[in-house]
Design a protein around this motif. Structure first.
Motif, PDB file in Angstrom:
ATOM      1  N   LEU A  36       0.825  -1.220   0.000  1.00 13.35           N
ATOM      2  CA  LEU A  36       0.000   0.000   0.000  1.00 13.35           C
ATOM      3  C   LEU A  36       0.853   1.261   0.000  1.00 13.35           C
ATOM      4  N   ARG A  37       1.937   1.237   0.781  1.00 17.17           N
ATOM      5  CA  ARG A  37       2.820   2.417   0.868  1.00 17.17           C
ATOM      6  C   ARG A  37       3.786   2.484  -0.296  1.00 17.17           C
ATOM      7  N   SER A  38       3.841   1.407  -1.067  1.00 19.48           N
ATOM      8  CA  SER A  38       4.843   1.258  -2.122  1.00 19.48           C
ATOM      9  C   SER A  38       6.252   1.478  -1.581  1.00 19.48           C
ATOM     10  N   ASP A  39       6.538   0.796  -0.486  1.00 18.54           N
ATOM     11  CA  ASP A  39       7.902   0.848   0.053  1.00 18.54           C
ATOM     12  C   ASP A  39       8.877   0.307  -0.986  1.00 18.54           C
ATOM     13  N   PRO A  40       9.975   1.007  -1.225  1.00 15.11           N
ATOM     14  CA  PRO A  40      10.918   0.538  -2.259  1.00 15.11           C
ATOM     15  C   PRO A  40      11.796  -0.605  -1.750  1.00 15.11           C
ATOM     16  N   ILE A  41      11.207  -1.784  -1.681  1.00 12.28           N
ATOM     17  CA  ILE A  41      11.954  -2.998  -1.319  1.00 12.28           C
ATOM     18  C   ILE A  41      11.588  -4.077  -2.339  1.00 12.28           C
ATOM     19  N   THR A  42      12.359  -5.162  -2.322  1.00 13.36           N
ATOM     20  CA  THR A  42      12.040  -6.318  -3.156  1.00 13.36           C
ATOM     21  C   THR A  42      11.725  -7.485  -2.238  1.00 13.36           C
ATOM     22  N   ALA A  43      10.490  -7.956  -2.283  1.00 15.60           N
ATOM     23  CA  ALA A  43      10.085  -9.098  -1.455  1.00 15.60           C
ATOM     24  C   ALA A  43      10.017 -10.337  -2.340  1.00 15.60           C
ATOM     25  N   ILE A  44      10.637 -11.414  -1.859  1.00 16.09           N
ATOM     26  CA  ILE A  44      10.603 -12.696  -2.587  1.00 16.09           C
ATOM     27  C   ILE A  44       9.988 -13.732  -1.657  1.00 16.09           C
ATOM     28  N   LEU A  45       8.904 -14.351  -2.102  1.00 18.92           N
ATOM     29  CA  LEU A  45       8.173 -15.299  -1.249  1.00 18.92           C
ATOM     30  C   LEU A  45       8.175 -16.676  -1.905  1.00 18.92           C
ATOM     31  N   VAL A  46       8.624 -17.671  -1.148  1.00 18.47           N
ATOM     32  CA  VAL A  46       8.710 -19.043  -1.656  1.00 18.47           C
ATOM     33  C   VAL A  46       7.423 -19.787  -1.294  1.00 18.47           C
ATOM     34  N   ASN A  47       6.644 -20.116  -2.316  1.00 17.66           N
ATOM     35  CA  ASN A  47       5.373 -20.822  -2.118  1.00 17.66           C
ATOM     36  C   ASN A  47       5.598 -22.312  -2.322  1.00 17.66           C
ATOM     37  N   ASN A  48       5.645 -23.056  -1.199  1.00 16.28           N
ATOM     38  CA  ASN A  48       5.774 -24.521  -1.297  1.00 16.28           C
ATOM     39  C   ASN A  48       4.537 -25.218  -0.737  1.00 16.28           C
ATOM     40  N   THR A  49       3.477 -24.471  -0.555  1.00 15.80           N
ATOM     41  CA  THR A  49       2.137 -24.940  -0.135  1.00 15.80           C
ATOM     42  C   THR A  49       2.055 -25.486   1.291  1.00 15.80           C
ATOM     43  N   VAL A  50       3.145 -25.411   2.048  1.00 14.74           N
ATOM     44  CA  VAL A  50       3.099 -25.925   3.432  1.00 14.74           C
ATOM     45  C   VAL A  50       3.983 -25.076   4.358  1.00 14.74           C
ATOM     46  N   TYR A  51       3.779 -25.267   5.666  1.00 14.76           N
ATOM     47  CA  TYR A  51       4.732 -24.789   6.671  1.00 14.76           C
ATOM     48  C   TYR A  51       5.809 -25.869   6.740  1.00 14.76           C
ATOM     49  N   ALA A  52       6.856 -25.687   5.977  1.00 14.93           N
ATOM     50  CA  ALA A  52       7.807 -26.794   5.798  1.00 14.93           C
ATOM     51  C   ALA A  52       8.667 -27.038   7.032  1.00 14.93           C
ATOM     52  N   MET A  53       9.271 -25.978   7.567  1.00 11.08           N
ATOM     53  CA  MET A  53      10.247 -26.189   8.637  1.00 11.08           C
ATOM     54  C   MET A  53       9.641 -26.847   9.873  1.00 11.08           C
ATOM     55  N   THR A  54       8.367 -26.596  10.127  1.00 10.66           N
ATOM     56  CA  THR A  54       7.736 -27.152  11.330  1.00 10.66           C
ATOM     57  C   THR A  54       7.061 -28.498  11.077  1.00 10.66           C
ATOM     58  N   GLY A  55       7.214 -29.067   9.901  1.00  9.78           N
ATOM     59  CA  GLY A  55       6.732 -30.420   9.684  1.00  9.78           C
ATOM     60  C   GLY A  55       5.606 -30.582   8.687  1.00  9.78           C
ATOM     61  N   GLY A  56       5.311 -29.536   7.914  1.00 12.24           N
ATOM     62  CA  GLY A  56       4.370 -29.716   6.801  1.00 12.24           C
ATOM     63  C   GLY A  56       2.914 -29.473   7.136  1.00 12.24           C
ATOM     64  N   GLN A  57       2.634 -28.515   8.023  1.00 13.21           N
ATOM     65  CA  GLN A  57       1.237 -28.170   8.298  1.00 13.21           C
ATOM     66  C   GLN A  57       0.636 -27.372   7.136  1.00 13.21           C
ATOM     67  N   MET A  58      -0.703 -27.265   7.139  1.00 11.67           N
ATOM     68  CA  MET A  58      -1.391 -26.503   6.090  1.00 11.67           C
ATOM     69  C   MET A  58      -0.955 -25.038   6.122  1.00 11.67           C
ATOM     70  N   ALA A  59      -0.758 -24.475   4.958  1.00  7.89           N
ATOM     71  CA  ALA A  59      -0.413 -23.051   4.812  1.00  7.89           C
ATOM     72  C   ALA A  59      -1.562 -22.361   4.073  1.00  7.89           C
ATOM     73  N   PRO A  60      -1.541 -21.020   3.984  1.00 14.26           N
ATOM     74  CA  PRO A  60      -2.598 -20.337   3.220  1.00 14.26           C
ATOM     75  C   PRO A  60      -2.626 -20.765   1.750  1.00 14.26           C
ATOM     76  N   THR A  61      -1.511 -21.329   1.276  1.00 12.40           N
ATOM     77  CA  THR A  61      -1.385 -21.704  -0.138  1.00 12.40           C
ATOM     78  C   THR A  61      -1.660 -23.182  -0.400  1.00 12.40           C
ATOM     79  N   THR A  62      -1.952 -23.952   0.639  1.00  2.70           N
ATOM     80  CA  THR A  62      -2.238 -25.377   0.435  1.00  2.70           C
ATOM     81  C   THR A  62      -3.389 -25.533  -0.560  1.00  2.70           C
ATOM     82  N   LEU A  63      -3.229 -26.410  -1.517  1.00  3.31           N
ATOM     83  CA  LEU A  63      -4.236 -26.547  -2.589  1.00  3.31           C
ATOM     84  C   LEU A  63      -5.497 -27.256  -2.077  1.00  3.31           C
ATOM     85  N   PRO A  64      -6.627 -27.012  -2.708  1.00  2.00           N
ATOM     86  CA  PRO A  64      -7.849 -27.737  -2.330  1.00  2.00           C
ATOM     87  C   PRO A  64      -7.610 -29.244  -2.428  1.00  2.00           C
TER      88      PRO A  64
END
Ligand code: TPP
Ligand code: SF4
Ligand code: MG
Length: 246
Positions: A111-139
């Motif tokens: 919203l603020r258009s902060d001049p940064i570069t964000a990189i987000l890795v979508n692997n569909t799970v909370y990987a480090m904690t053991g693979g729980q559902m994430a917001p990106t988990t597929l139907p």
């Protein structure tokens, strides 16, 4: 520079990496390293990484890295950038960090258009904690917390760049790449860094693999990425939505 070469800004003195075999994180980091090399930004880069498997990237590069709290990588990158505007700030996080616990920060920066570069890795799970559902988990996808498959009542999987398109300023850069196409992902990250240099917010989601938590063979890992994830989350650049300002 070829996508087969090792990035110059790779830290050759660090210990062997700790990602699992077949993990996509290393490929996303390689695309970032190649993009930084091509733009000659090694001396200006500062890299902030989230909690999650992204934290294993802390000693990947020759440029300074800051380890943040879970979901707080974007505000840390924004702070670094505000304190030292000549720096090029990269915030690196997982889908849990960016789309769940840290979602308000992602929206605020967009919203603020902060001049940064964000990189987000979508692997569909909370990987480090053991693979729980994430917001990106597929139907229908099975995870540790959805053993019978993700159900509709948990909501619709979150499409980050498409959602941000509604709130960003027109000059912001939004894209989704995939570790299945590193040259395209590198180009997207390059454009995202260039957009920051022009003073704008930039966000790249990278579709990535987690064979450990998906419990998939090499062939099934690739099939899930290419046939399921890429169909739901379409790779490509995403234009900011036109808005009427009064
Ligand atoms: C404030 C806080 N809440 C929860 C945790 C536990 N935790 C650590 S990593 C993680 C999930 C990471 O998932 P994601 O961001 O998708 O990254 P990935 O490991 O999949 O790359 C969680 C919930 C934490 N470390 N701190
Ligand atoms: S758990 Fe998944 S995301 Fe984490 S290092 Fe292993 S393969 Fe990569
Ligand atoms: Mg994740």
């Amino acid at each position: 520079m070829s996508e087969l070469s090792m990035p110059h800004c790779w830290n050759r003195e660090s210990k062997p990496h700790r990602f699992c075999p077949g993990c996509g994180h290393g490929l996303v980091l390689k695309a970032l390293g190649l993009a930084v090399d091509e733009l000659g930004l090694e001396e200006r880069l500062v890299f902030a990484c989230d909690i999650g498997c992204s934290l294993l990237a802390w000693d990947f590069f020759t440029f300074p890295c800051m380890q943040t709290h879970h979901g707080r990588t974007i505000p840390v990158a924004v702070g670094l950038k505000r304190a030292s505007p000549d720096l090029v700030a990269v915030a690196y996080m997982g889908d849990g960090g960016g789309y769940s616990i840290g979602l308000q920060h992602l929206f605020s920066a967009a919203l603020r258009s902060d001049p940064i570069t964000a990189i987000l890795v979508n692997n569909t799970v909370y990987a480090m904690t053991g693979g729980q559902m994430a917001p990106t988990t597929l139907p229908g996808q099975k995870t540790e917390t959805t053993p019978f498959g993700r159900e509709d009542e948990t909501g619709r999987p979150f499409k980050g760049p498409e959602t941000l398109a509604a709130v960003v300023q027109p000059q912001a850069y939004l894209a989704r790449g995939t570790v299945a196409r590193i040259p395209q992902l590198k180009k997207m990250i390059k454009r995202a860094l260039e957009q920051q240099l022009q003073g704008h917010f930039a966000f790249v989601e990278a579709l990535s693999t987690c064979p450990t938590n998906w419990r998939t063979s090499a062939a099934d890992t690739w099939a899930f990425l290419e046939q399921k994830m890429s169909r739901y989350y379409r790779p490509g650049e995403i234009a900011a939505a036109a808005r009427e300002e009064s």
